[in-house]
Design a protein around this motif. Structure first.
Motif, PDB file in Angstrom:
ATOM      1  N   ARG A  33     -12.824  15.528 -56.253  1.00 39.59           N
ATOM      2  CA  ARG A  33     -14.314  15.694 -56.296  1.00 39.59           C
ATOM      3  C   ARG A  33     -14.879  16.950 -55.217  1.00 39.59           C
ATOM      4  N   LEU A  34     -14.035  17.571 -54.876  1.00 37.98           N
ATOM      5  CA  LEU A  34     -14.327  18.966 -54.142  1.00 37.98           C
ATOM      6  C   LEU A  34     -13.453  20.008 -54.801  1.00 37.98           C
ATOM      7  N   THR A  35     -14.144  21.403 -54.704  1.00 36.14           N
ATOM      8  CA  THR A  35     -13.159  22.243 -55.158  1.00 36.14           C
ATOM      9  C   THR A  35     -11.999  22.675 -54.210  1.00 36.14           C
ATOM     10  N   ALA A  36     -11.120  23.371 -54.952  1.00 35.41           N
ATOM     11  CA  ALA A  36      -9.729  23.807 -54.053  1.00 35.41           C
ATOM     12  C   ALA A  36     -10.452  24.639 -52.891  1.00 35.41           C
ATOM     13  N   ARG A  37     -11.372  25.583 -52.960  1.00 36.00           N
ATOM     14  CA  ARG A  37     -11.797  26.085 -51.705  1.00 36.00           C
ATOM     15  C   ARG A  37     -12.487  25.243 -50.736  1.00 36.00           C
ATOM     16  N   ALA A  38     -13.194  24.298 -51.104  1.00 37.34           N
ATOM     17  CA  ALA A  38     -13.755  23.449 -50.058  1.00 37.34           C
ATOM     18  C   ALA A  38     -12.676  22.600 -49.350  1.00 37.34           C
ATOM     19  N   ARG A  39     -12.027  22.045 -50.152  1.00 32.88           N
ATOM     20  CA  ARG A  39     -10.517  21.387 -49.755  1.00 32.88           C
ATOM     21  C   ARG A  39      -9.645  21.910 -48.564  1.00 32.88           C
ATOM     22  N   ARG A  40      -9.771  23.384 -48.944  1.00 37.62           N
ATOM     23  CA  ARG A  40      -9.173  24.215 -47.603  1.00 37.62           C
ATOM     24  C   ARG A  40      -9.745  23.968 -46.323  1.00 37.62           C
ATOM     25  N   GLN A  41     -10.979  23.941 -46.453  1.00 34.48           N
ATOM     26  CA  GLN A  41     -12.082  23.922 -45.242  1.00 34.48           C
ATOM     27  C   GLN A  41     -12.204  22.484 -44.635  1.00 34.48           C
ATOM     28  N   ILE A  42     -11.513  21.406 -45.404  1.00 33.73           N
ATOM     29  CA  ILE A  42     -11.742  20.245 -44.591  1.00 33.73           C
ATOM     30  C   ILE A  42     -11.204  19.883 -43.269  1.00 33.73           C
ATOM     31  N   PRO A  43     -11.913  19.312 -42.344  1.00 30.57           N
ATOM     32  CA  PRO A  43     -11.619  19.242 -40.953  1.00 30.57           C
ATOM     33  C   PRO A  43     -10.818  18.095 -40.735  1.00 30.57           C
ATOM     34  N   ASP A  44     -10.709  17.103 -41.505  1.00 36.25           N
ATOM     35  CA  ASP A  44     -10.310  15.747 -40.946  1.00 36.25           C
ATOM     36  C   ASP A  44      -9.785  14.847 -42.332  1.00 36.25           C
ATOM     37  N   ASP A  45      -8.995  14.055 -41.865  1.00 29.99           N
ATOM     38  CA  ASP A  45      -8.200  13.249 -42.924  1.00 29.99           C
ATOM     39  C   ASP A  45      -9.380  12.366 -43.645  1.00 29.99           C
ATOM     40  N   GLN A  46     -10.479  11.917 -43.118  1.00 31.09           N
ATOM     41  CA  GLN A  46     -11.417  11.157 -43.495  1.00 31.09           C
ATOM     42  C   GLN A  46     -12.150  11.643 -44.849  1.00 31.09           C
ATOM     43  N   LEU A  47     -12.393  12.820 -44.737  1.00 30.45           N
ATOM     44  CA  LEU A  47     -12.803  13.651 -45.962  1.00 30.45           C
ATOM     45  C   LEU A  47     -11.760  13.831 -46.846  1.00 30.45           C
ATOM     46  N   ALA A  48     -10.630  14.058 -46.462  1.00 29.50           N
ATOM     47  CA  ALA A  48      -9.659  14.448 -47.440  1.00 29.50           C
ATOM     48  C   ALA A  48      -9.245  13.297 -48.132  1.00 29.50           C
ATOM     49  N   MET A  49      -9.084  12.106 -47.549  1.00 26.84           N
ATOM     50  CA  MET A  49      -8.990  11.118 -48.292  1.00 26.84           C
ATOM     51  C   MET A  49      -9.900  10.644 -49.301  1.00 26.84           C
ATOM     52  N   ALA A  50     -11.431  10.923 -48.886  1.00 26.18           N
ATOM     53  CA  ALA A  50     -12.411  10.277 -49.593  1.00 26.18           C
ATOM     54  C   ALA A  50     -12.722  11.300 -50.863  1.00 26.18           C
ATOM     55  N   GLU A  51     -12.421  12.421 -50.690  1.00 23.86           N
ATOM     56  CA  GLU A  51     -12.878  13.349 -51.787  1.00 23.86           C
ATOM     57  C   GLU A  51     -11.902  13.050 -53.045  1.00 23.86           C
TER      58      GLU A  51
END
Length: 391
Positions: A33-51
């Motif tokens: 639910r986020l673009t690949a570019r956005a996912r590369r900028q995720i700073p924590d596991d919380q959002l990485a799991m959520a998206e």
């Protein structure tokens, strides 16, 4: 599918709705639910799991099949020291009506060992099958909504009749961003989260960027929203900013301006609704951070900040609501398609008295229905910013 003729249909992006991106894995397809570019900028596991949890994501196709099987590999999130949540639910809709439900046992398990830092460990498991049998005869439009709280890798779709891509339905696309409540916390099944209920009432196609714990005005989320096609946009701001205690008022105001400016780069005249937090008594006038409270053996949350520090810029929900209302009023002089909705009009004091928040933060299933009903009335109803004829 063990007897009779059957068809195996590759699960491709053409069969998906409500997603932003897909990742091709060794087994199949993982919706994001986020673009690949956005996912590369995720700073924590919380959002990485959520998206990667497919809240609002569904398969959509036309078929005469009476038996449908979907092979998936779920990844569930559990919290150390707590009983595991029930298996995620797959909702099957026929011609827009919830007709059947299924679950997939097994799968991977990601155990969160620290609730504050979201540190986790992964135990790998096996794939399973969501099976829907004895469906009505005849040609029909089918949607399978994926579990909103667990990652779902799509492996294979089998049916006892051919599958065709659903033709465009002409509905407007509603792009929504919010916190765990928008993600669907405490909702029983994926079409019972409040954005899905409101979308059904409004007759629109939902793209849900509700991310548990992660509605934090991240620039990469704004850029993703800028680039996602949409006819209607809403941004729900407040609760995660307060309960994570990530910024002060001095940083908050320009961060909101920057977020909205970025969205407007891709959607200069699209109806854009800024929504503040629903009522949350523990954070109305007490700053964060939020902390788990296990008193009485039940998980609840409490605010740990000092209300006396509000004068120094510490944020509370009331402070954020006032600032959002002021900011939207200021911007709307040059942006007539920008609107503000006080979240307490979706769930306020009377709603809290009738349908209290079980953990002091998240609504129960009845609370999701109440929020959806109020949002549909205020946003999609006559005179609302998303009423038919806008967008």
């Amino acid at each position: 599918m063990t007897t009779g003729q059957h068809w195996t249909t590759p699960v491709t992006p053409d069969l998906l709705r409500g997603f932003v991106d897909v990742e091709v894995t060794a087994r199949g397809l993982l919706p994001h639910r986020l673009t690949a570019r956005a996912r590369r900028q995720i700073p924590d596991d919380q959002l990485a799991m959520a998206e990667a949890q497919p809240s609002g994501v569904r398969l959509a196709f036309r078929t005469r099949a009476t038996t449908i099987e979907l092979d998936t590999l779920p990844t569930r999130r559990v919290y150390q020291g707590f009983p595991p949540p029930p298996d995620g639910v797959y909702d099957l809709l026929i011609d827009g009506r919830l007709t059947a439900q299924a679950s997939v046992a097994g799968g991977n398990v990601r155990t969160v060992t620290n609730m504050l830092t979201q540190t986790s460990v992964l135990a790998e498991g096996s794939a399973g099958t969501a099976r829907f049998a004895d469906l009505p005869e005849g040609e029909k439009d089918v949607e399978i909504w994926l579990p909103h709280r667990e990652m779902t890798e799509l492996i294979a779709l089998r049916t006892d009749a051919p599958v065709e891509q659903t033709p465009p339905n002409g509905r407007r696309t509603w792009l929504h961003h919010g916190s765990s409540i928008s993600h669907g916390s405490n909702a029983d099944h994926p079409t019972a989260i409040w954005p899905a209920l409101a979308a059904a009432e409004g007759g629109v196609e939902l793209v849900n960027l509700g991310f548990g714990g992660s509605a934090l005005l991240d620039p990469f989320t704004a850029r993703a929203m800028r680039d996602i096609p949409a006819d209607l946009i809403s941004v729900k701001i407040g609760i995660n900013i307060v309960n994570s205690d990530v910024m002060r008022l001095r940083a908050f105001t320009p961060a909101v301006h920057g977020f909205l400016d970025t969205v407007r780069e891709g959607h200069p005249t699209t109806p854009l609704l800024v929504v503040s937090a629903i009522l949350c008594p523990v954070q109305e006038d007490t700053p964060g951070p939020l902390a788990p409270d296990f008193a009485g053996g039940t998980l609840r949350f409490k605010a740990t900040g000092d209300p006396a520090e509000r004068s120094a810029g510490r944020l509370t929900l009331n402070i954020i609501r006032d600032e959002l209302a002021r900011l939207v009023d200021q911007r709307s002089a040059d942006d007539p398609n920008l609107h503000y909705l006080d979240g307490r009009d979706l769930y306020g004091e009377a709603d809290y008295a009738e349908l209290p928040l079980p953990d002091e933060v998240h609504p129960d299933p009845a609370g999701h229905r109440r929020i959806a009903e109020n949002f549909a009335r205020l946003a999609f109803g006559d005179g609302g910013p998303f009423a038919t004829g806008t967008g």
